[in-house]
Design a protein around this motif. Sequence first.
Motif, PDB file in Angstrom:
ATOM      1  N   MET A   1     -68.703 -47.746  40.961  1.00  0.00           N
ATOM      2  CA  MET A   1     -70.104 -47.375  41.284  1.00  0.00           C
ATOM      3  C   MET A   1     -70.974 -47.859  40.240  1.00  0.00           C
ATOM      4  SD  MET A   1     -72.366 -44.252  42.586  1.00  0.00           S
ATOM      5  CE  MET A   1     -72.359 -44.382  44.171  1.00  0.00           C
ATOM      6  N   THR A   2     -71.868 -48.607  40.468  1.00  0.00           N
ATOM      7  CA  THR A   2     -73.008 -48.973  39.401  1.00  0.00           C
ATOM      8  C   THR A   2     -74.055 -48.224  38.871  1.00  0.00           C
ATOM      9  OG1 THR A   2     -72.336 -51.376  39.967  1.00  0.00           O
ATOM     10  CG2 THR A   2     -74.391 -50.823  38.676  1.00  0.00           C
ATOM     11  N   TRP A   3     -74.227 -47.708  37.778  1.00  0.00           N
ATOM     12  CA  TRP A   3     -75.245 -46.912  37.372  1.00  0.00           C
ATOM     13  C   TRP A   3     -76.771 -47.360  37.595  1.00  0.00           C
ATOM     14  CZ3 TRP A   3     -79.164 -47.309  33.823  1.00  0.00           C
ATOM     15  CH2 TRP A   3     -80.015 -46.032  33.746  1.00  0.00           C
ATOM     16  N   THR A   4     -77.605 -46.924  38.145  1.00  0.00           N
ATOM     17  CA  THR A   4     -79.032 -47.169  38.515  1.00  0.00           C
ATOM     18  C   THR A   4     -79.825 -46.367  37.701  1.00  0.00           C
ATOM     19  OG1 THR A   4     -79.160 -45.874  40.328  1.00  0.00           O
ATOM     20  CG2 THR A   4     -78.512 -48.129  40.608  1.00  0.00           C
ATOM     21  N   ALA A   5     -80.974 -46.825  37.079  1.00  0.00           N
ATOM     22  CA  ALA A   5     -82.020 -46.249  36.320  1.00  0.00           C
ATOM     23  C   ALA A   5     -82.521 -44.930  37.286  1.00  0.00           C
ATOM     24  CB  ALA A   5     -83.151 -46.891  35.812  1.00  0.00           C
ATOM     25  N   PRO A   6     -82.608 -43.726  37.092  1.00  0.00           N
ATOM     26  CA  PRO A   6     -83.262 -42.678  37.701  1.00  0.00           C
ATOM     27  C   PRO A   6     -84.715 -42.655  38.009  1.00  0.00           C
ATOM     28  CG  PRO A   6     -82.584 -41.905  35.704  1.00  0.00           C
ATOM     29  CD  PRO A   6     -82.156 -43.080  35.728  1.00  0.00           C
ATOM     30  N   GLY A  40     -84.652 -47.171  40.076  1.00  0.00           N
ATOM     31  CA  GLY A  40     -83.931 -47.752  40.851  1.00  0.00           C
ATOM     32  C   GLY A  40     -83.174 -49.144  40.667  1.00  0.00           C
ATOM     33  N   LEU A  41     -83.337 -49.713  39.436  1.00  0.00           N
ATOM     34  CA  LEU A  41     -82.745 -50.774  38.836  1.00  0.00           C
ATOM     35  C   LEU A  41     -81.361 -50.795  38.399  1.00  0.00           C
ATOM     36  CD1 LEU A  41     -85.446 -52.663  37.281  1.00  0.00           C
ATOM     37  CD2 LEU A  41     -84.785 -53.104  39.712  1.00  0.00           C
ATOM     38  N   ALA A  42     -80.272 -51.418  38.725  1.00  0.00           N
ATOM     39  CA  ALA A  42     -78.838 -51.795  38.381  1.00  0.00           C
ATOM     40  C   ALA A  42     -78.754 -52.192  36.973  1.00  0.00           C
ATOM     41  CB  ALA A  42     -78.124 -52.395  39.259  1.00  0.00           C
ATOM     42  N   GLU A  43     -77.789 -51.839  36.292  1.00  0.00           N
ATOM     43  CA  GLU A  43     -77.501 -52.497  34.832  1.00  0.00           C
ATOM     44  C   GLU A  43     -77.810 -53.911  34.672  1.00  0.00           C
ATOM     45  OE1 GLU A  43     -73.630 -51.398  33.366  1.00  0.00           O
ATOM     46  OE2 GLU A  43     -73.752 -49.580  34.363  1.00  0.00           O
ATOM     47  N   THR A 106     -76.154 -44.904  28.673  1.00  0.00           N
ATOM     48  CA  THR A 106     -76.265 -44.421  27.497  1.00  0.00           C
ATOM     49  C   THR A 106     -77.567 -44.517  26.713  1.00  0.00           C
ATOM     50  OG1 THR A 106     -73.862 -44.738  27.059  1.00  0.00           O
ATOM     51  CG2 THR A 106     -75.270 -44.615  24.961  1.00  0.00           C
ATOM     52  N   ASP A 107     -78.057 -45.848  26.863  1.00  0.00           N
ATOM     53  CA  ASP A 107     -79.436 -45.953  26.152  1.00  0.00           C
ATOM     54  C   ASP A 107     -80.684 -45.268  26.635  1.00  0.00           C
ATOM     55  OD1 ASP A 107     -78.306 -47.843  24.290  1.00  0.00           O
ATOM     56  OD2 ASP A 107     -78.540 -49.791  25.794  1.00  0.00           O
ATOM     57  N   PHE A 108     -80.345 -44.940  28.184  1.00  0.00           N
ATOM     58  CA  PHE A 108     -81.347 -44.044  28.688  1.00  0.00           C
ATOM     59  C   PHE A 108     -81.490 -42.782  28.194  1.00  0.00           C
ATOM     60  CE2 PHE A 108     -82.763 -47.865  31.039  1.00  0.00           C
ATOM     61  CZ  PHE A 108     -83.754 -47.616  31.807  1.00  0.00           C
ATOM     62  N   ALA A 109     -80.095 -42.423  28.123  1.00  0.00           N
ATOM     63  CA  ALA A 109     -80.115 -41.035  27.558  1.00  0.00           C
ATOM     64  C   ALA A 109     -80.389 -40.833  26.136  1.00  0.00           C
ATOM     65  CB  ALA A 109     -78.697 -40.374  27.697  1.00  0.00           C
ATOM     66  N   LEU A 110     -80.071 -41.667  25.354  1.00  0.00           N
ATOM     67  CA  LEU A 110     -80.616 -41.717  23.895  1.00  0.00           C
ATOM     68  C   LEU A 110     -82.217 -41.833  23.854  1.00  0.00           C
ATOM     69  CD1 LEU A 110     -78.289 -44.175  22.036  1.00  0.00           C
ATOM     70  CD2 LEU A 110     -78.410 -41.807  21.865  1.00  0.00           C
TER      71      LEU A 110
END
Length: 174
Positions: A1-6, A40-43, A106-110
């Motif tokens: 599953m691809t991560w999407t921005a929350p 809602g955007l994918a990586e 990872t970048d969004f979490a950072l």
Amino acid sequence: MTWTAPDPTRTKPPLIADERPMLQSWLDFHRATLLTKCAGLAEEQLKQRSVEPSTMSLLGLVRHMTEVERGWFRLAAAAADIDYVYSSSDNQDGDFDDTEQADPATDFALYRREIELADAAVADLTLEHTFPHPRRPTLVYNLRWVYLHMIEEYARHNGHADLLRERIDGATGD
């Protein structure tokens, strides 16, 4: 599953408040606006660049603002002995340029963590607190200036983010 921005929660700033809470609320609003532009955007969409020769992407903007938050609030205002996350003296644009292999989750979490650390670093400092920036040691700034600069920096980059998002999927918004 691809991560999407929350999709973040974005609160409008108050119409009436004391100076520090007003500055903080506008900064928080612009921080959330950047994340809203990415929601809602994918990586691969987050890594999509604008047009050559620019290396700007939504992920690059998130990484850049991580550096800016860290640089002004922690490195400069709080005089923390830390390095930048993505850039260095021999790679000053690593935040924008080095996104091909980056992990957006990872970048969004950072980014979110850096905001927490930035806010904590200056929580007990007054707006009159003065300091030099490590990259500009001959100039002296105060924390009030940094808040205003950060609001301006986000406003400018949120405009970029709006155009990038529209190019990716046609979405526009406030």
